[in-house]
Design a protein around this motif. Structure first.
Motif, short mmCIF file in Angstrom:
data_model
loop_
_atom_site.label_atom_id
_atom_site.label_comp_id
_atom_site.label_asym_id
_atom_site.label_seq_id
_atom_site.Cartn_x
_atom_site.Cartn_y
_atom_site.Cartn_z
N SER A 120 0.87 -1.16 0.00
CA SER A 120 0.00 0.00 0.00
C SER A 120 0.91 1.22 0.00
O SER A 120 1.45 1.61 1.03
CB SER A 120 -0.91 0.01 1.23
N GLY A 121 1.13 1.78 -1.19
CA GLY A 121 2.12 2.84 -1.31
C GLY A 121 3.49 2.27 -0.99
O GLY A 121 3.88 1.22 -1.51
N MET A 148 2.89 -5.58 -9.94
CA MET A 148 1.72 -4.71 -10.09
C MET A 148 0.49 -5.31 -9.42
O MET A 148 -0.30 -4.59 -8.79
CB MET A 148 1.45 -4.47 -11.57
N TYR A 149 0.34 -6.62 -9.52
CA TYR A 149 -0.80 -7.27 -8.87
C TYR A 149 -0.73 -7.04 -7.35
O TYR A 149 -1.74 -6.71 -6.72
CB TYR A 149 -0.82 -8.77 -9.17
N GLY A 150 0.45 -7.21 -6.78
CA GLY A 150 0.60 -6.99 -5.35
C GLY A 150 0.26 -5.57 -4.94
O GLY A 150 -0.34 -5.33 -3.89
N LYS A 151 0.61 -4.60 -5.78
CA LYS A 151 0.31 -3.20 -5.47
C LYS A 151 -1.19 -2.92 -5.57
O LYS A 151 -1.75 -2.19 -4.74
CB LYS A 151 1.09 -2.29 -6.41
N GLN A 152 -1.84 -3.51 -6.57
CA GLN A 152 -3.28 -3.31 -6.72
C GLN A 152 -4.05 -3.97 -5.57
O GLN A 152 -5.00 -3.40 -5.05
CB GLN A 152 -3.75 -3.89 -8.06
N LEU A 156 -6.48 -2.09 -2.73
CA LEU A 156 -7.86 -2.50 -2.46
C LEU A 156 -8.06 -2.92 -1.01
O LEU A 156 -9.05 -2.57 -0.38
CB LEU A 156 -8.25 -3.66 -3.39
N MET A 157 -7.10 -3.67 -0.48
CA MET A 157 -7.23 -4.16 0.89
C MET A 157 -7.25 -3.02 1.89
O MET A 157 -8.05 -3.00 2.82
CB MET A 157 -6.09 -5.13 1.22
N LEU A 158 -6.37 -2.05 1.71
CA LEU A 158 -6.31 -0.94 2.66
C LEU A 158 -7.53 -0.04 2.49
O LEU A 158 -8.06 0.49 3.46
CB LEU A 158 -5.04 -0.13 2.46
N GLY A 159 -8.02 0.07 1.26
CA GLY A 159 -9.18 0.92 1.02
C GLY A 159 -10.46 0.35 1.58
O GLY A 159 -11.36 1.08 1.98
N SER A 160 -10.55 -1.00 1.62
CA SER A 160 -11.80 -1.63 2.07
C SER A 160 -11.73 -2.21 3.46
O SER A 160 -12.74 -2.63 4.01
CB SER A 160 -12.19 -2.75 1.09
#
Length: 230
Positions: A120-121, A148-152, A156-160
């Motif tokens: 996450s960042g 890139m998958y790990g960053k996406q 998402l995880m931190l946002g939700s």
């Protein structure tokens, strides 16, 4: 490389999942669909002690909870390097033997390891690792797509995380402070980042620990991970 269209379609599927538990499962399911791997282990990571803890694994035989796994990633150079550089890493053969902890007795059938940090960042909150690949040899040109998958996934995880009920447990500021503790920031660093006093930071921490029914900071962070806030 995974096509941009395929990648976006899969990420949209992940974004549509509302349940935290289902989201964890889908992270691995989509990972297995996108990349030539046969197994996947999802781990959470905290820079406090460089501790990794198992969440779930997914392979042909199904899903397994792996909460009993707890490791200091400094014992595993490939994992520690992937986390430090925030890049997917792969090793095989003699290099694999050098990268694994000497305390582990690995099955003779395992001779390769892939690690995909979940970011996450600039902060790594977990990682996915795999040891079974099809086809062989593993195509290392896929590593940028996996990074890139790990960053996406991290975004998402931190946002939700805890989005449905976090306001009923911790305030937004309390949750932010506890997340920053999990990332390894000290009181002064948090105060400077959030633009509040060190005293106020300590009050947020004290309040969060009390609301979570925890004994200390580490216990509180463990509770937040368990409840899906991290």
């Amino acid at each position: 490389m995974v096509s941009t269209t395929t990648f976006q379609e899969q990420m949209q599927k992940l974004e549509a999942v509302s349940s935290h538990e289902e989201q964890l499962y889908m992270i691995l399911q989509i990972y297995l669909e996108l990349f030539p791997v046969r197994n996947a282990y999802l781990m959470r990571y905290s820079p406090l002690g460089h501790l990794a803890e198992g969440i779930i694994s997914l392979q042909a035989t199904g899903m397994v909870h792996i909460g009993e796994i707890r490791e200091d990633v400094r014992s595993y150079p490939i994992i520690f390097t992937a986390i430090r550089e925030r890049q997917a890493k792969f090793c095989t053969g003699i290099d694999y033997l050098k990268q694994m902890s000497t305390k582990d007795i690995m099955p003779s059938s395992i001779h390769s390891m892939l690690v995909v940090p979940i970011c996450s960042g600039p902060v790594v909150v977990g990682y996915i690792c795999s040891s079974d690949f099809d086809p062989l040899p593993f195509d290392e040109s896929l590593l940028p797509s996996m990074t890139m998958y790990g960053k996406q996934v991290g975004r998402l995880m931190l946002g939700s995380a805890g989005a449905d009920n976090e306001q009923h447990v911790l305030s937004k500021r309390e949750l932010e402070v506890m997340r920053r503790i999990a990332w390894g920031e000290n009181t002064k660093e948090m105060a400077d980042s959030i633009k509040i006093s060190e005293f106020t930071v300590k009050q947020y921490v004290k309040s969060a620990i009390k609301k979570l029914g925890a004994q200390n900071r580490s216990h509180a962070i463990g509770e937040l991970y368990r409840r899906g806030y991290m």
